[in-house]
Design an enzyme around this catalytic site. Structure first.
Site, PDB file in Angstrom:
ATOM      1  N   SER A 220      61.716  15.708 -73.853  1.00 12.59           N
ATOM      2  CA  SER A 220      60.101  14.769 -73.228  1.00 12.59           C
ATOM      3  C   SER A 220      59.378  15.036 -74.377  1.00 12.59           C
ATOM      4  O   SER A 220      58.787  15.794 -74.739  1.00 12.59           O
ATOM      5  CB  SER A 220      60.248  14.618 -71.897  1.00 12.59           C
ATOM      6  OG  SER A 220      58.837  13.788 -71.915  1.00 12.59           O
TER       7      SER A 220
ATOM      8  N   TYR B  61      56.959  16.723 -64.155  1.00 14.85           N
ATOM      9  CA  TYR B  61      57.696  16.302 -64.735  1.00 14.85           C
ATOM     10  C   TYR B  61      57.846  16.938 -66.031  1.00 14.85           C
ATOM     11  O   TYR B  61      58.206  17.167 -66.699  1.00 14.85           O
ATOM     12  CB  TYR B  61      57.571  14.892 -65.118  1.00 14.85           C
ATOM     13  CG  TYR B  61      59.250  13.501 -65.747  1.00 14.85           C
ATOM     14  CD1 TYR B  61      60.520  14.247 -65.637  1.00 14.85           C
ATOM     15  CD2 TYR B  61      58.862  13.785 -67.647  1.00 14.85           C
ATOM     16  CE1 TYR B  61      61.520  13.554 -66.514  1.00 14.85           C
ATOM     17  CE2 TYR B  61      59.465  13.000 -67.888  1.00 14.85           C
ATOM     18  CZ  TYR B  61      61.221  13.219 -67.754  1.00 14.85           C
ATOM     19  OH  TYR B  61      61.660  12.625 -68.167  1.00 14.85           O
TER      20      TYR B  61
END
Ligand SMILES: NC(=O)c1ccc[n+]([C@@H]2O[C@H](COP(=O)([O-])OP(=O)(O)OC[C@H]3O[C@@H](n4cnc5c(N)ncnc54)[C@H](O)[C@@H]3O)[C@@H](O)[C@H]2O)c1
Length: 271
Positions: A155, A168
């Protein structure tokens, strides 16, 4: 003429394949000729089966296999079923993961109020379920056969943390690190391990952050667009080319430990 992007004869396992990105990528891999095993949670079976039907309707081969990515025994059982139904996997795409509102810093929850068990659950999903356990389950069998391409999903927050999604971001940074470790570990055994770094794509797991309750773009979405040179979200189909490239030994035989950014230029600039 040699088609560098032809995946005929390959068997691709897509974990999280019932999701928005995993589903589009499963379909793209099937369109390139791979037989595709969609693995996802039981509760996502309907969406997984719908994707299988879409692939079959286009003339491809696919099956849905219920599996929990954070359970090695569950992955092992699915591995056996995939092998019996479609053949030995040669491509593994890890697309299970996402943020969880319980670990999102907000006006109601300061960083120091994140509960350890919530942190551990989200970290475990993204690192253990999103990379570690599937690599442990499928990687060694690929090494024994001397052929495999593993693609993990990082990501933009793996490179520089994003505000609010601290768990995350930390887990995705660990996915990058683990992937590079494995790239080195398995490099001489015919198994390549790479990552893709998607920018921002509307999906189930990030809907609450990106849109207000009435469906309008949130302030965060406006900030994301403002920081993305292309000034928009990505569409799931825009990840397909990168994944086929990394999946295809003909196209990327000397590529391992790489990270391919598909982010509309997000990581290319500061301000
Ligand atoms: N959407 C984005 O903007 C974006 C950006 C960067 C990275 N990613 C990553 O891409 C991947 C796919 O996410 P998405 O955005 O398509 O989200 P999504 O919520 O649409 O899909 C995630 C899928 O994972 C499945 N899943 C969740 N827990 C699982 C488990 N324990 N076992 C098996 N399957 C499980 C869900 O059922 C779902 O089908 C994730 O790793 C996510 O972090 C997404």
């Amino acid at each position: 003429m040699l088609n560098l992007f032809d995946l005929t004869g390959e068997v691709a396992v897509v974990i999280g394949g019932a999701g928005v990105l995993g589903g589009a990528l499963a379909e793209g891999l099937a369109q390139a000729g791979a037989k595709v095993a969609i693995l996802d949670l039981d509760r996502s079976a309907e969406r997984g089966e719908a994707r299988v039907k879409a692939i079959r309707d286009q003339g491809g081969q696919a099956g849905f296999f219920a599996a929990n990515a954070v359970s090695r025994p569950s992955l092992a059982a699915a591995h056996q079923s995939v092998e019996a139904a479609l053949g030995a996997p040669t491509i593994l795409l890890n697309a299970a993961g996402g943020n969880d509102p319980k670990v999102t810093v907000s006006a109601e929850r300061a960083f120091e109020q994140i509960a350890l068990e919530d942190w551990q659950a989200n970290f475990n999903l993204n690192l253990a379920g999103g990379a570690l356990l599937p690599c442990q389950e499928f990687g060694p069998a690929m090494c024994r056969r001397g052929k495999g391409s593993i693609i993990n999903i990082a990501s933009v927050s793996a490179h520089l943390p994003l505000s609010r999604v601290v768990t995350y971001s930390a887990a995705k940074a660990a996915v990058l690190s683990l992937s590079r470790f494995l790239a080195r570990e398995w490099a001489t055994q015919g198994v390549r391990v790479n990552t893709i770094t998607p920018g921002f794509f509307p999906a189930e797991q990030n809907r609450k952050l990106l849109f207000n309750d009435d469906g309008s773009p949130s302030d965060r979405t406006k900030a994301i667009w403002g920081h993305t040179p292309m000034n928009r979200f990505g569409e799931a189909r825009e990840l397909v080319g990168a994944v086929i490239f990394l999946a295809s030994t003909k196209a990327s035989s000397f590529v391992t430990g790489a990270d391919l950014r598909i982010d509309g230029g997000y990581l290319a600039q500061t301000i």
